[in-house]
Write an enzyme that holds these catalytic residues in place. Structure first.
Site, mmCIF file in Angstrom:
data_model
loop_
_atom_site.group_PDB
_atom_site.id
_atom_site.type_symbol
_atom_site.label_atom_id
_atom_site.label_comp_id
_atom_site.label_asym_id
_atom_site.label_seq_id
_atom_site.Cartn_x
_atom_site.Cartn_y
_atom_site.Cartn_z
ATOM 1 N N THR A 99 0.817 -1.219 0.000
ATOM 2 C CA THR A 99 0.000 0.000 0.000
ATOM 3 C C THR A 99 0.845 1.261 0.000
ATOM 4 O O THR A 99 0.555 2.230 -0.716
ATOM 5 C CB THR A 99 -0.943 0.006 1.222
ATOM 6 O OG1 THR A 99 -1.839 -1.108 1.128
ATOM 7 C CG2 THR A 99 -1.743 1.296 1.299
ATOM 8 N N HIS A 125 -5.660 15.077 -6.665
ATOM 9 C CA HIS A 125 -5.525 14.434 -5.364
ATOM 10 C C HIS A 125 -4.984 13.015 -5.554
ATOM 11 O O HIS A 125 -5.394 12.301 -6.483
ATOM 12 C CB HIS A 125 -6.881 14.385 -4.653
ATOM 13 C CG HIS A 125 -6.809 13.992 -3.220
ATOM 14 N ND1 HIS A 125 -6.736 12.681 -2.811
ATOM 15 C CD2 HIS A 125 -6.771 14.740 -2.087
ATOM 16 C CE1 HIS A 125 -6.667 12.627 -1.493
ATOM 17 N NE2 HIS A 125 -6.700 13.883 -1.020
ATOM 18 N N SER A 136 -4.862 -0.326 -3.620
ATOM 19 C CA SER A 136 -3.527 -0.943 -3.537
ATOM 20 C C SER A 136 -3.623 -2.443 -3.768
ATOM 21 O O SER A 136 -2.691 -3.072 -4.271
ATOM 22 C CB SER A 136 -2.910 -0.687 -2.158
ATOM 23 O OG SER A 136 -2.731 0.688 -1.941
ATOM 24 N N THR A 183 30.097 -40.907 -17.235
ATOM 25 C CA THR A 183 28.920 -40.994 -16.370
ATOM 26 C C THR A 183 29.408 -41.363 -14.977
ATOM 27 O O THR A 183 30.376 -42.125 -14.830
ATOM 28 C CB THR A 183 27.913 -42.053 -16.873
ATOM 29 O OG1 THR A 183 28.555 -43.328 -16.912
ATOM 30 C CG2 THR A 183 27.409 -41.698 -18.266
ATOM 31 N N HIS A 184 28.761 -40.851 -13.941
ATOM 32 C CA HIS A 184 29.189 -41.066 -12.549
ATOM 33 C C HIS A 184 30.621 -40.587 -12.326
ATOM 34 O O HIS A 184 31.320 -41.098 -11.433
ATOM 35 C CB HIS A 184 29.086 -42.553 -12.153
ATOM 36 C CG HIS A 184 27.743 -43.159 -12.392
ATOM 37 N ND1 HIS A 184 26.733 -43.133 -11.456
ATOM 38 C CD2 HIS A 184 27.241 -43.787 -13.480
ATOM 39 C CE1 HIS A 184 25.663 -43.744 -11.939
ATOM 40 N NE2 HIS A 184 25.942 -44.144 -13.182
ATOM 41 N N SER A 314 45.182 -16.282 -7.952
ATOM 42 C CA SER A 314 45.702 -16.518 -6.617
ATOM 43 C C SER A 314 46.619 -15.377 -6.188
ATOM 44 O O SER A 314 47.305 -14.775 -7.029
ATOM 45 C CB SER A 314 46.481 -17.841 -6.565
ATOM 46 O OG SER A 314 47.111 -18.014 -5.318
ATOM 47 N N LYS A 320 48.456 -19.026 -11.601
ATOM 48 C CA LYS A 320 47.193 -19.753 -11.431
ATOM 49 C C LYS A 320 46.034 -18.912 -11.975
ATOM 50 O O LYS A 320 45.915 -17.730 -11.687
ATOM 51 C CB LYS A 320 46.955 -20.066 -9.956
ATOM 52 C CG LYS A 320 45.806 -21.031 -9.704
ATOM 53 C CD LYS A 320 45.767 -21.431 -8.229
ATOM 54 C CE LYS A 320 44.776 -22.555 -7.964
ATOM 55 N NZ LYS A 320 43.386 -22.181 -8.283
ATOM 56 N N GLU A 327 32.207 -19.860 -11.520
ATOM 57 C CA GLU A 327 31.943 -19.706 -10.096
ATOM 58 C C GLU A 327 30.911 -18.619 -9.837
ATOM 59 O O GLU A 327 30.046 -18.754 -8.950
ATOM 60 C CB GLU A 327 33.254 -19.416 -9.369
ATOM 61 C CG GLU A 327 34.198 -20.612 -9.367
ATOM 62 C CD GLU A 327 35.620 -20.252 -8.946
ATOM 63 O OE1 GLU A 327 35.873 -19.064 -8.655
ATOM 64 O OE2 GLU A 327 36.464 -21.165 -8.924
#
Length: 406
Positions: A99, A125, A136, A183-184, A314, A320, A327
């Protein structure tokens, strides 16, 4: 600082003299000093659109005179142009119906419209004119849908298409390059690098389809329901006309909701749409995880692809370089997953005729949309476009995999 005195139904309030907002906005500023999260700019823009549309609809239906309607419309245009930006930004942590943000926009538009009119005999107004035929309780749900559709169509989907196009090109150019499947996290039968990447492309393609499906539910607008869904104090036909005006102003398709009682109390459409965003987030995490695994190394990892070296990785290990774009995207995904919990819980709190968790719901929804769009563009521009296959490494692995016997 100079102040002026503004009045509302509860009495007098001191307001900074250089601000266009009034008493109710100032009360919100004074009473909700919680956190730093402010009502998103996208919601303010959506309110400006719907207030202009409401003024034009009221004018067409004979509920508002032309001078006031056009002054309100001009003031709303100035909001959309960023000319009145210092007058908004109430805390998200306010009344659950939003509101105070509705009144914030009403007050700013009314005061600016009065400056435009410069007619003491024809004052605008905030309640009687800017908020005419509205509450609202129907404006905030409508603003949520307008903002959501706009951000999904204009920001998120173009970002998704950009990344999809980049990955599709990578897939096509490496479709001949046979590599070891996994896989795995163990060796599996061969496939091509292009086939592997084509899976990522299809993820984004499907995510886009699901988001576009969810958009159709967000095109329903609560406007015309007013306080509890009955349409009290709104002229006949206002709901249809205001939706038509919003469609015209935005260039997007909106329509009046068939049942306003549902539109005021339920936020299921936004939950559904955010579910599609969560699906996109899940797929993006899968993609960036694959990329950083495939690029791991440079000497002791998988190293089947190379990614751009954007910055030192790093403060202690020379040379590095890290998969920083991957990320960053993964952290965005974490935030989106958390936002989904908030969106779902907030939507579940529709008691009787009104949901009273709307500001936090749309804050999180829009944050997810913004973060995902920005993350896709960043990942595309600073990582995906520069992905290259290390053909020697790929050949080395595929020729010695025992799974080739299959």
């Amino acid at each position: 600082m100079d102040y002026r005195i503004e009045k509302d139904s509860m009495g007098e309030v001191r307001v900074p003299a250089d601000k266009l907002y009034g008493a109710q906005s100032q009360r919100s500023i004074d009473n909700f000093r919680i956190g730093w999260e402010k009502m998103p700019e996208e919601i303010i823009a959506a309110f400006a659109v719907l207030k202009k549309a409401s003024a034009l609809a009221n004018l067409k239906l004979g509920a508002l005179d032309e001078p006031r309607a056009m002054a309100i419309a001009k003031a709303a245009d100035e909001v959309l142009e960023g000319k009145l930006s210092g007058n908004f930004g109430l805390s998200v942590w306010q009344t659950g119906s939003g509101t105070q943000s509705n009144m914030n926009v009403n007050e700013v538009l009314a005061n600016r419209a009065n400056q435009i009119l410069d007619d003491p005999d024809r004052k605008v107004h905030p309640n009687n004119h800017v908020n005419k035929s509205q509450s609202s309780n129907d404006t905030f749900p409508a603003a949520m849908h307008i903002a959501a559709v706009t951000e999904l169509e204009d920001r998120l989907l173009p970002a998704l298409e950009k990344l999809k196009k980049t990955l599709a090109g990578k897939s096509e150019r490496t479709m001949h390059l046979v590599k070891t499947g996994r896989t795995h996290l163990q060796d599996a039968t061969p496939l091509t690098l292009g086939q592997e990447i084509s899976g990522w492309v299809r993820m984004l393609e499907r995510d886009g389809e699901m988001i576009r499906t969810s958009l159709e539910y967000l095109r329903d607008l609560a406007l015309g329901g007013t306080a509890v869904g009955t349409g009290l104090n709104a002229p006949e036909g206002f709901d249809v006309e205001v939706a038509a005006q919003i469609s015209k102003l935005t260039g997007k398709t909106f329509r009046t909701a068939p049942n306003k009682f549902h539109s005021l109390t339920s936020k299921d459409e936004l939950v559904f749409a955010h579910g599609a965003l969560k699906a996109l987030a899940a797929d993006l995490l899968k993609v960036v995880n694959d990329v950083r695994w495939l690029a791991s190394g440079p000497r002791c990892g998988i190293g089947e692809i190379r990614i751009p070296e954007n910055e030192p990785g790093s403060s202690i290990m020379p040379g590095k370089v890290n998969p920083t774009q991957c990320e960053a995207v993964s952290m965005v995904v974490a935030q989106v997953m958390g936002n989904d919990v908030t969106v779902g819980f907030a939507a579940s709190q529709g008691n009787f005729e009104l949901n009273v968790y709307m500001p936090v719901l749309i804050y999180n929804f829009l944050q997810s949309t913004r973060l995902l769009a920005d993350a896709m563009v960043s990942f595309n521009d600073h990582c995906a476009v520069g992905i290259e296959a290390d053909e020697q490494r790929i050949t080395e692995f595929v020729t010695k995999s025992l799974m080739n016997v299959t």
